[in-house]
Design a protein around this motif. Structure first.
Motif, mmCIF file in Angstrom:
data_model
loop_
_atom_site.group_PDB
_atom_site.id
_atom_site.type_symbol
_atom_site.label_atom_id
_atom_site.label_comp_id
_atom_site.label_asym_id
_atom_site.label_seq_id
_atom_site.Cartn_x
_atom_site.Cartn_y
_atom_site.Cartn_z
ATOM 1 N N TYR A 25 0.629 -1.159 -0.047
ATOM 2 C CA TYR A 25 0.024 0.016 -0.094
ATOM 3 C C TYR A 25 0.738 1.412 0.034
ATOM 4 N N VAL A 60 2.871 0.419 8.324
ATOM 5 C CA VAL A 60 2.398 1.096 9.608
ATOM 6 C C VAL A 60 3.000 0.564 10.795
ATOM 7 N N CYS A 84 -2.063 2.170 11.850
ATOM 8 C CA CYS A 84 -3.316 1.665 11.329
ATOM 9 C C CYS A 84 -4.408 1.952 11.913
ATOM 10 N N ALA A 85 -5.341 2.681 11.391
ATOM 11 C CA ALA A 85 -6.695 3.025 12.268
ATOM 12 C C ALA A 85 -7.267 1.870 12.963
ATOM 13 N N MET A 86 -7.312 0.554 12.214
ATOM 14 C CA MET A 86 -8.162 -0.361 12.612
ATOM 15 C C MET A 86 -7.165 -0.936 14.061
ATOM 16 N N ASN A 119 -3.003 -6.768 12.293
ATOM 17 C CA ASN A 119 -3.095 -5.329 12.568
ATOM 18 C C ASN A 119 -3.623 -4.879 13.923
ATOM 19 N N CYS A 197 -11.862 -1.862 9.282
ATOM 20 C CA CYS A 197 -10.764 -0.818 8.599
ATOM 21 C C CYS A 197 -11.695 0.281 7.729
ATOM 22 N N VAL A 199 -10.802 1.984 5.433
ATOM 23 C CA VAL A 199 -10.564 2.355 4.046
ATOM 24 C C VAL A 199 -11.520 1.038 3.185
ATOM 25 N N HIS A 200 -11.375 -0.185 3.751
ATOM 26 C CA HIS A 200 -12.060 -1.265 3.302
ATOM 27 C C HIS A 200 -13.723 -0.944 3.229
ATOM 28 N N GLU A 225 -10.889 -7.499 4.551
ATOM 29 C CA GLU A 225 -11.447 -6.561 5.357
ATOM 30 C C GLU A 225 -12.675 -5.609 5.110
ATOM 31 N N CYS A 283 -5.434 4.790 1.994
ATOM 32 C CA CYS A 283 -5.008 4.408 3.460
ATOM 33 C C CYS A 283 -4.052 5.614 3.766
ATOM 34 N N MET A 286 -0.783 4.766 5.608
ATOM 35 C CA MET A 286 0.093 4.115 4.611
ATOM 36 C C MET A 286 0.829 5.224 3.805
HETATM 37 FE FE1 SF4 Z 1 -5.205 -0.299 8.484
HETATM 38 FE FE2 SF4 Z 1 -7.107 -0.189 6.911
HETATM 39 FE FE3 SF4 Z 1 -4.782 1.148 6.406
HETATM 40 FE FE4 SF4 Z 1 -4.890 -1.709 6.261
HETATM 41 S S1 SF4 Z 1 -6.067 -0.133 4.793
HETATM 42 S S2 SF4 Z 1 -3.185 -0.380 7.086
HETATM 43 S S3 SF4 Z 1 -6.325 -2.093 7.940
HETATM 44 S S4 SF4 Z 1 -6.265 1.589 8.082
#
Ligand code: SF4
Ligand code: 13P
Length: 331
Positions: A25, A60, A84-86, A119, A197, A199-200, A225, A283, A286
């Motif tokens: 990513y 991340v 990572c937000a998750m 994650n 997540c 993003v997903h 995700e 993301c 990322m």
């Molecule tokens: Fe985290 Fe989602 Fe980014 Fe993957 S895409 S690093 S799960 S925030």
């Protein structure tokens, strides 16, 4: 005088005992400089096998931390300590709350087998390791849950509710999400924490319908995700590496819309490949790492004044390592 970052990064890579690692990513210009690229599982395995004492990890926070846990003797630097937000959705106390929820609903602690998605912070992995549990990634979750079920225990899956539910559906298991409707741990095989997540979550069943109507016969490939409804409506779900393999094996004339992070999809994007979204699914964390950050991080090693080093305390390393090594032992 302006610095030629690419040339300087190449020079520093030659001069230093350093391995440059990047997740799929990452921005293209950063990704292209890396010695090791891959999905989360491949990066963990390859960093463990690598001989260089220094690792510069473009990804991340939990990814750099995982290298430090697997190989504590290495010096791990991250050009950006982006989280990572998750992974931020759960910490040690939320993990304890989830265990307590199950206990309060009649499941003894020794009958709980926790599995954490990679994650997550090292402190969560340590708690999982201490309880005899496993780390998993999106490419091996099926095998890890299967292994967990062999113990006859209830699976507590953290932090991604989507990954937990998607694999439960694939395996014909019952799942529920703590805090979402009725979640009776006695009635379910896999009890999920309520993380996700952002993003997903952008990919929807409407996006799939849009592409199916616009291009009849198009294939839809998504990351697990994504919401279970999206995964159910897709033709294929897999980790970042599995998505690349799936797309590469399609006939070049076959249209495919892909539901995962923009940088990866854009890199795969030749004729007949589409981003499964009307918005740009980037993301943010990322994307934080730039060539300039990478240069400064490598230069700090040369200057004997390393920046952004990843540190994990000894106790956390010890127990998080148990959970990671249990995963790595499963082929
Ligand atoms: Fe985290 Fe989602 Fe980014 Fe993957 S895409 S690093 S799960 S925030
Ligand atoms: P992979 O395990 O597929 O590399 O996924 C990591 C991730 O953060 C996806 O959002």
């Amino acid at each position: 005088m302006s610095i030629d970052y690419k040339a300087e990064i190449e020079r520093l890579k030659k001069d230093l005992d350093v391995t440059l690692v990047a997740h799929y990513y990452q921005r293209d210009e950063v990704f292209e400089m890396a010695d090791i690229t891959g999905d989360s599982l491949e990066l963990a395995r390859r960093c463990k096998a690598d001989d260089n004492p220094w690792v510069v990890f473009c990804g991340v926070g939990f990814m750099g931390q995982s290298v430090k846990v697997i190989a504590p003797e290495k010096r791990v630097l991250m050009p950006k300590i982006a989280c990572c937000a998750m992974a931020r959705m759960i910490d040690g106390s939320y993990f304890d709350d989830s265990v307590n929820y199950m206990v309060e609903h009649g499941i003894a602690k020794e009958d709980i087998l926790p599995i954490t998605y990679i994650n997550s912070d090292a402190t969560v992995k340590a708690k999982v390791g201490e309880m005899g549990g496993y780390v998993c990634t999106s490419s091996n979750a099926f095998k890890i849950i299967e292994k967990g079920l062999e113990t006859g225990k209830k699976i507590l899956f953290v932090p991604d509710r989507c990954l937990g539910q998607n694999f439960a559906i694939k395996m014909g298991l019952k799942s529920c999400v703590i805090g979402e409707g009725e979640c009776d741990p006695k009635e379910a095989d896999v009890i999920c924490f309520n993380g996700f997540c952002s993003v997903h979550q952008l990919f929807t069943v409407d996006d799939i319908e849009f592409y199916r109507n616009k291009y009849p016969g198009i294939k839809i490939a998504v990351h697990p995700e994504c919401d279970p409804k999206v995964v159910q409506a897709a033709d294929f779900a897999g980790s970042t590496s599995q998505l690349i393999k799936y797309v590469n094996e399609l006939d070049p004339e076959q249209k495919v819309a892909i539901g995962t992070e923009y940088n990866l999809v854009n890199r795969m994007r030749q004729k007949n490949t589409y981003v499964l979204s009307s918005t740009k699914p980037e993301c943010p964390t990322m994307n934080e790492t730039t060539l300039e950050d990478l240069y400064h991080t490598l230069k700090s090693i040369e200057d004997d004044n390393p920046i952004n080093e990843v540190h994990v305390d000894e106790r956390t390393v010890k127990y998080a390592n148990l959970a990671l090594e249990r995963m790595l032992a499963i082929k």
